[in-house]
Design an enzyme around this catalytic site. Structure first.
Site, PDB file in Angstrom:
ATOM      1  N   THR A  83     104.051  30.670  20.039  1.00 21.84           N
ATOM      2  CA  THR A  83     104.168  29.598  20.827  1.00 21.84           C
ATOM      3  C   THR A  83     103.034  29.480  21.748  1.00 21.84           C
ATOM      4  O   THR A  83     102.582  28.254  21.961  1.00 21.84           O
ATOM      5  CB  THR A  83     105.520  29.943  21.796  1.00 21.84           C
ATOM      6  N   LYS A 165     109.933  25.589  27.905  1.00 23.07           N
ATOM      7  CA  LYS A 165     109.383  26.864  28.121  1.00 23.07           C
ATOM      8  C   LYS A 165     108.438  26.897  29.102  1.00 23.07           C
ATOM      9  O   LYS A 165     107.334  25.971  29.024  1.00 23.07           O
ATOM     10  CB  LYS A 165     108.809  27.489  26.818  1.00 23.07           C
ATOM     11  N   HIS A 298     115.116  29.896  15.222  1.00 19.21           N
ATOM     12  CA  HIS A 298     115.299  31.311  15.160  1.00 19.21           C
ATOM     13  C   HIS A 298     116.624  31.794  15.087  1.00 19.21           C
ATOM     14  O   HIS A 298     116.912  32.714  14.550  1.00 19.21           O
ATOM     15  CB  HIS A 298     115.025  32.100  16.891  1.00 19.21           C
ATOM     16  N   HIS A 483     108.450  32.999  12.776  1.00 23.00           N
ATOM     17  CA  HIS A 483     107.169  32.652  12.518  1.00 23.00           C
ATOM     18  C   HIS A 483     105.987  33.672  13.132  1.00 23.00           C
ATOM     19  O   HIS A 483     106.425  34.654  13.551  1.00 23.00           O
ATOM     20  CB  HIS A 483     107.139  31.044  13.272  1.00 23.00           C
TER      21      HIS A 483
END
Length: 551
Positions: A83, A165, A298, A483
Site C-alpha cells: 500500500t 488509510k 484481505h 499482495h
C-alpha cells in the site's frame, strides 16, 4: 442495486455530503483550458484483473470513466507491491526506490527505541511510540508530490487529501496540503495537533450514527450470483458468500465493507462544497483514497460474492460522487488507479484447478530462519530481522563484518533452497543492477526489485516468492489473501482518465503509475523539473496531435 446503495448513503451521510446549491452541469471545456479541479482516486487493491472481470457490469461511475481514456495495462512496476510504496508512486512520478517508501514497514536499527520496525508514515523520533502505535508523519517521503508542484506554481491552488488509510492520504497528499484526513478507527482525523473542523465533526457524527444501527445484509446483484459460493479456508473459517451484515457498533467490520468508501466520498463531497473546490482562479486538487477494496480482498479474497458486491457499490457510489460534481457545475478531470493488485485465496484457486496455489512455508519466517542460522553459525541473538516470509531482510547490527558475511552467505543459501522461493538478491547485487528501463511488462525480477531499492532503507538481502504462494501461513489470524509479490496479479492496475468532452481512447500497452503525475501536469499546464522524475507524460489525444508537451 439502488436498495443496497441507499443503505450505504443513509440520510445522515447524504445530508453531510449534499451540495448547498445545485447548479447546471458544466459544458465541455476547450482542450486548451485547464480543468478547474483535478480529482485523483486510488482504489486500494484494485488489480487490472479485477477491473477486467467487472468492467462490463459497471453502470455508474466506473462506467463513466471508461468513456474517457483507458489504460487497462497499467503497472505498479516495482516488486514491493504494498500500500505505502504504491501510493507513493501515484502523484510523485517516482518509483519507490526514489520516493524512499520501499515497503509498508522496514527495519531501522539506528532508532533508539526497542522497536526497530519503522512504519512508512510515522515519525519514529516521537517518544513512546512504536510502529503500531505511532504519530503520523510525512517525513519519510523523499520527493515532492503533484500538490507541492501545484502550490509552488500558484499558491492559490488548494490541495485536499482524504483516505481510509493514513498512509494513502500522506503518500498522495505529500508535504503541501491544505487539509488531510484519514479514518482513525472511530472517525476521521489529521496530523497531531490539528483540530477537527466543524465539517469533519459533522461527517464523523453522521458516520457514527450510521454505525450505531444494525446493518442488514446487502443485496446480491444478478451478475454476482455466479461467484456466490462458500469456500472453506480452515475448519473454523469460510468465505465467499457474505453479505456484509453488521451489528450496530461494529467499527472493525465497517472497514471491510462498501460503507467505508461511502464515508470517504461523503467527506470529499462536503469538502468540495465548503472549500468551493473548482471555483477559484487556480486549479484545485482533491485526492481520495478508497480503502474498502483492500480490506475486503484481505478478509474475503478477490473472487467471491463479497468482492462482487463491493464492485457494484464502488461503481454506484462513484457515480453519485461524480453526479454531485456535475450538479455543482465544476469543470473537473478524474484520474483513477490503484496502489497494487491482489491475488485470491489459494483454497479457492485450487478448487478452480490452479494446483500450484498454496500458503507459505512457516520455515520462511524470520524466527524460523534465525533458529537455523544460530545453529549453523553458533552466533547469538537475532542474526537477521524481517517482517515476514518475504521482502527485505536485515543482518543484525551487533554482528562484526566477518560475522555478517557468514550470516549473509548462509541466509541466502537457506532461502534459495526453499522450493517456494523464486529469487534472492543481495544488497550488492541490487546496487550493481542497472536502473529500470523499457516497457514494465518486460522487466526481469532483478529490475522490479531495483525499482523498489533504496540503499539507505532496503535490507541486506531480498526474498521474492514464486507465483501464487500466499505469504500467510495461518489464515485463522484474520486475513485469508494478500499482495506484495513481483507478479502481474499484484503489479498490474488500471489507469483511467476522464473529463467531460474528452475523446475516448483505449491504449492496451504497458504504462506505469509514475506516468500519472506528468500526464496531469500536461493537462493543467504545470511545468515540472526536467530531471528527477521517473514517469513520462501519457498522450490522451487519440489523434495525430499530442496532449503532452514537446521535448
Amino acid at each position: 442495486m439502488k436498495r443496497s446503495l441507499a443503505r450505504l448513503f443513509t440520510p445522515a451521510l447524504l445530508a453531510a455530503a449534499a451540495p448547498a446549491l445545485a447548479q447546471p452541469a458544466a459544458p465541455p471545456a476547450p482542450a486548451q483550458t485547464p480543468p478547474k479541479l483535478i480529482v485523483v482516486i486510488s482504489v486500494d487493491q484494485y488489480s487490472a484483473d479485477l477491473f477486467a472481470e467487472y468492467r462490463t457490469s459497471y453502470t455508474g461511475g466506473l462506467a463513466r470513466l471508461q468513456q474517457g481514456v483507458v489504460f487497462p495495462k497499467g503497472y505498479q512496476s516495482h516488486a514491493a507491491t504494498e500500500t505505502c510504496p504504491g501510493h507513493s508512486t501515484i502523484l510523485t512520478g517516482n518509483r519507490p526506490g526514489h520516493t524512499g517508501i520501499i515497503a509498508n514497514e522496514w527495519i531501522d536499527q539506528s532508532v533508539t527505541r526497542e522497536d526497530k520496525t519503522v512504519y512508512c508514515a510515522e515519525d519514529p523520533s516521537v517518544p513512546g511510540t512504536t510502529s503500531s502505535n505511532y504519530t503520523v508523519s510525512n517525513m519519510r517521503l523523499k520527493v515532492p508530490t503533484l500538490g507541492t508542484y501545484m502550490k509552488n506554481a500558484n499558491p492559490a491552488s488548494r490541495v485536499i487529501s482524504i483516505s481510509g488509510k493514513d498512509r494513502a492520504a500522506v503518500m498522495m497528499g505529500g508535504k503541501a496540503v491544505d487539509q488531510i484526513w484519514w479514518w482513525a478507527g472511530r472517525g476521521f482525523t489529521s496530523y497531531k495537533g490539528t483540530p477537527l473542523t466543524p465539517l469533519v465533526s459533522q461527517v464523523n457524527m453522521a458516520v457514527d450514527k450510521m454505525l450505531d444501527a444494525d446493518r442488514p445484509a446487502m443485496d446480491l446483484p444478478d451478475f454476482c450470483k455466479s461467484v456466490d459460493r462458500a469456500v472453506q479456508v480452515t475448519p473454523n473459517l469460510a468465505v465467499g458468500n457474505g453479505r456484509f451484515a453488521r451489528k450496530g457498533g461494529d467499527f472493525k467490520n465497517f472497514r471491510a465493507s462498501p460503507e467505508y468508501d461511502a464515508a470517504v466520498l461523503a467527506l470529499g463531497s462536503k469538502l468540495v462544497e465548503e472549500q468551493k473546490l473548482g471555483n477559484g482562479g487556480a486549479t484545485d486538487l482533491l485526492i481520495l483514497g478508497l480503502s474498502a477494496n483492500d480490506y475486503i480482498g484481505h478478509t474475503y479474497g478477490t473472487r467471491g460474492a463479497e468482492m462482487c458486491i463491493q464492485q457494484a457499490n464502488l461503481d454506484q457510489n462513484l457515480g453519485q460522487f461524480f453526479d454531485m460534481l456535475d450538479a455543482a457545475g465544476i469543470d473537473y478531470m478524474v484520474a483513477l488507479t490503484a496502489d497494487h493488485g491482489g491475488n485470491d485465496l489459494p483454497e479457492r484457486e485450487r478448487e478452480q484447478a490452479i494446483t500450484d496455489a498454496e500458503r507459505s512455508d512457516p520455515a520462511l519466517a524470520p524466527r524460523q530462519a534465525n533458529m537455523m542460522l544460530q545453529a549453523k553459525t553458533s552466533f547469538k541473538g537475532d542474526l537477521i530481522l524481517g517482517g515476514g516470509p518475504f521482502g527485505d531482510f536485515y543482518l543484525g547490527k551487533q554482528l562484526t563484518p566477518a560475522q555478517k558475511a557468514t550470516v549473509l552467505k548462509e541466509a541466502v543459501a537457506y532461502y534459495r533452497a526453499n522450493r517456494q522461493v523464486a529469487a534472492v538478491f543481495t544488497k550488492a547485487e541490487l546496487i550493481a543492477a542497472p536502473a529500470p528501463a523499457g516497457p514494465p511488462e518486460s522487466w526481469s525480477l532483478l529490475t522490479e526489485a531495483k525499482a523498489s531499492f533504496d540503499p539507505e532503507r532496503s535490507g541486506d538481502f531480498l526474498v521474492l516468492l514464486k507465483p501464487r504462494v500466499t505469504p500467510i501461513s495461518d489464515p485463522d489470524g484474520g486475513y485469508v489473501a494478500t499482495h506484495g509479490s513481483p507478479w502481474d496479479y499484484d503489479r498490474r492496475v488500471p489507469i483511467l482518465f476522464w473529463r467531460k468532452g474528452m475523446a475516448h481512447m483505449e491504449q492496451p500497452q504497458g504504462v506505469e503509475t509514475v506516468d500519472i503525475l506528468p500526464t496531469i501536469a500536461a493537462q493543467i499546464g504545470l511545468a515540472l523539473p526536467r530531471t528527477g522524475i521517473d514517469g513520462k507524460c501519457l498522450d490522451l489525444d487519440p489523434g495525430a496531435a499530442s496532449s503532452c508537451p514537446a521535448n
